[in-house]
Design a protein around this motif. Structure first.
Motif, PDB file in Angstrom:
ATOM      1  N   SER A   1       1.160  -0.864  -0.108  1.00 36.23           N
ATOM      2  CA  SER A   1      -0.263  -0.258   0.279  1.00 36.23           C
ATOM      3  C   SER A   1       0.842   1.512  -0.220  1.00 36.23           C
ATOM      4  O   SER A   1       0.597   2.107  -0.734  1.00 36.23           O
ATOM      5  CB  SER A   1      -1.306   0.121   1.023  1.00 36.23           C
TER       6      SER A   1
ATOM      7  N   ASP B   1      -6.348  -0.922  -4.404  1.00 35.59           N
ATOM      8  CA  ASP B   1      -6.090  -1.284  -3.439  1.00 35.59           C
ATOM      9  C   ASP B   1      -6.217  -2.534  -2.742  1.00 35.59           C
ATOM     10  O   ASP B   1      -7.816  -1.781  -2.252  1.00 35.59           O
ATOM     11  CB  ASP B   1      -4.584  -0.197  -2.273  1.00 35.59           C
ATOM     12  N   GLU B   2      -5.982  -3.433  -2.708  1.00 36.82           N
ATOM     13  CA  GLU B   2      -7.640  -4.782  -2.425  1.00 36.82           C
ATOM     14  C   GLU B   2      -8.985  -4.363  -2.982  1.00 36.82           C
ATOM     15  O   GLU B   2      -9.597  -4.271  -1.917  1.00 36.82           O
ATOM     16  CB  GLU B   2      -6.448  -5.050  -0.551  1.00 36.82           C
TER      17      GLU B   2
HETATM   18 MG    MG Z   1      -1.916  -2.624   2.096  1.00 35.46          MG
END
Ligand code: MG
Ligand code: ATP
Lengths: 269, 261
Positions: B49, B182-183
């Motif tokens: 991240s 991000d995910e």
């Molecule tokens: Mg992360």
């Protein structure tokens, strides 16, 4: 001792105390409603205090509370927004937060005395402005803390999503974050208004009271709560009846504002 | 590698969070290929991240972080610019219009579905054909059918998967060059996840994609290139097939095969 027995005893005790608490509350409400409604006449709303009514008192009380809100709400909101969104938890921010918390827990009579020294004594008499200032001082920390807390509930991701979409920090706060916290902040404003509309102590020796209708804020200013305080101590029956009627009306006003606040929280979105 | 196929090039990149002594990212070298999907994998806390958030400089929302090295953006209009040189809020805004971001939790704004998509356009100063562009974005994000009859309803009433596609539509409406995920599916059910994956695969026709994921299948299904990170280092970067079938580092293999992480 047997654990189940202990459980039972505690359950009984807590139920009992709940019942006693609620019992007292209902007793108060029922007495208030009974005495209030029986003392209430149509003329109570159309006459001023000199003629045995509360018209000027209601107008006076609302005038002061509304004017206090007009200053306290924007100021408190700006401070709350600064604290939560811009301060980055700096020294200054923690000073403001602590100060605001201290102010919020200060007894309202102390605020009254403070404003008396500031705006009554030097100007030679009670006046409406002093009452407004006292209420404003009471209200600001409440608004600061509601704004601060409600903004804290808005997820960080929402701010970041706005920034990631090409917004400036300022625009995202004003157009997205505040919108997301709107219901909470509005409820907080309503509840704090309900709080100050029922206050007596900050008005007692700032704006004091006035039997006559007036909109002149440099004079003593009519107040519902101060009137209740005075009327209740008078020996004559008429005064005491009026005190009941006024208390009932005040309770209804505060209750309605509170219910409105609750209703808004429940019907978010 | 000819530079022509690279949209973003990260070179000798170090990142240190405010108030932390050790850099969280060390000497990262990573090219992001144009119109390809690059996956970033690695155990929790390895810095995925952190790296992703450097690519649109969203870190700068918080003061005191330090960058070192280069992140070059070879945009179509802007020639070569090192985005770490940017300093003014206006430049950040321009960068983020070119490099969009989708988060783990869907982040619909508290406004109508239409306004959610139009908001980014409004921020970018787009005035003409807003309705057409909103419609196009919703179609591109494969959520038009579900929303066309309720455009003026609040976006908060959509399901999680729909909200996430709305967020993608919102980002796509700005015609970005790169989209960072991000995910994006870790908060969603399998069906919504499938829909988002399909959508991302579709997007790469126009957009270069970087996606962080904990899901190995997702990385191998979806991506063309994969970067494996570990404790702030980029251990290995290669074609996805190579990373999954024939990695050159022992660490990568151990992670892929589930021996740790
Ligand atoms: Mg992360
Ligand atoms: N705001 C911050 N301040 C200081 N350190 C941070 C901050 N955010 C993350 N870190 C640290 O930086 C390192 C990398 O974090 P990062 O969030 O990039 O990991 P990640 O690979 O995305 O992990 P995950 O898979 O759990 O999302 C971690 O050690 C983390 O503790």
């Amino acid at each position: 001792m047997n654990r189940l027995l202990l459980n039972k005893i505690i359950l009984i005790l807590s139920t009992l105390s709940a019942v006693i608490g609620i019992g007292f509350l209902f007793w108060i409400l029922i007495t208030l409603s009974y005495k209030g409604i029986t003392s209430l006449h149509f003329s109570t709303f159309t006459n001023d205090l000199v003629e045995g009514g509360i018209r000027n008192l209601l107008i006076g009380q609302f005038t002061m509370a509304l004017m206090a809100s007009a200053v306290a709400v924007p100021l408190g909101m700006m401070a709350g927004i600064y604290l939560r969104e811009y301060s980055n938890n700096s020294k200054l921010a923690s000073v403001i937060r602590n100060l605001s918390d201290v102010m919020m827990s200060a007894p309202s009579i102390v605020i009254g005395v403070f404003v008396f020294a500031l705006l009554v004594a030097p100007f030679g008499g009670y006046n409406g402005w002093a009452g407004i200032v006292a209420l404003t001082i009471m209200m600001i920390p409440i608004i600061i803390s509601t704004t601060d807390n409600m903004l804290a509930l808005v997820p960080i991701e929402l701010r970041e999503a706005g920034i990631a979409l090409g917004g400036s920090k300022h625009k995202i706060i004003m157009q997205i974050v505040i919108k997301a916290a709107k219901v909470g902040i509005t409820t907080g404003v309503l509840l704090s208004f309900a709080r100050i509309i029922g206050e007596t102590a900050p008005l007692l020796f700032t704006s004091a009271n006035n039997q006559f209708f007036t909109m002149d804020l440099t004079e003593q200013f009519p107040s519902l709560t101060v009137s209740i305080y005075n009327l209740a101590t008078y020996p004559d029956e008429a005064s005491r009846e009026l005190a009941w009627a006024a208390s009932f009306v005040l309770t209804m006003i505060v209750l309605c504002i509170n219910l409105l606040g609750r209703y808004m929280t429940r019907h978010k979105k | 590698m000819s530079e022509k196929n690279i949209i973003m090039d990260i070179k000798n990149f170090y990142f240190t969070y405010a108030g932390v002594d050790e850099p969280s990212l060390k000497k990262i070298n990573l090219p992001v290929k144009k119109n390809k999907i690059t996956a970033m994998i690695g155990p929790s806390g390895c810095g995925k991240s952190t790296l992703l958030r450097a690519m649109n400089r969203i870190h700068d929302l918080y003061p005191g972080n330090t960058y070192e090295g280069e992140i070059n953006l070879y945009g179509s209009e802007s020639e070569n610019q090192n985005i770490l040189d940017l300093k003014k809020e206006n430049d950040f805004i321009k960068l983020r219009q070119k490099v969009g971001m989708i988060f783990q939790k869907p982040t619909p704004f508290p406004m109508s579905i239409f306004d959610n998509v139009a908001y980014g356009l409004k921020l970018a100063g787009v005035k003409d054909n807003v309705e057409g562009r909103v419609e196009k974005a919703l179609k591109d994000a494969a959520i038009w059918k579900e929303t066309k009859d309720r455009l003026n309803k609040s976006a908060l009433g959509l399901s999680g998967g729909q909200q996430q596609r709305l967020c993608i539509a919102r980002a796509v409406a700005l015609k970005p060059e790169v989209l960072l995920f991000d995910e994006p599916t870790s908060a969603l059910d399998p069906i919504s996840t499938g829909a988002i994956e399909e959508l991302i695969a579709e997007l790469k026709k126009d957009i270069s994609v970087v996606i962080v994921t904990h899901n190995m299948q997702q990385a191998s299904r979806l991506s063309d290139y994969t970067a494996f990170m570990y404790m702030g280092d980029l251990v290995e970067y290669d074609k996805t097939e190579t990373i999954f079938l024939n990695p050159s580092e022992k660490l990568t293999e151990d992670y892929i095969t589930g021996r740790f992480g």
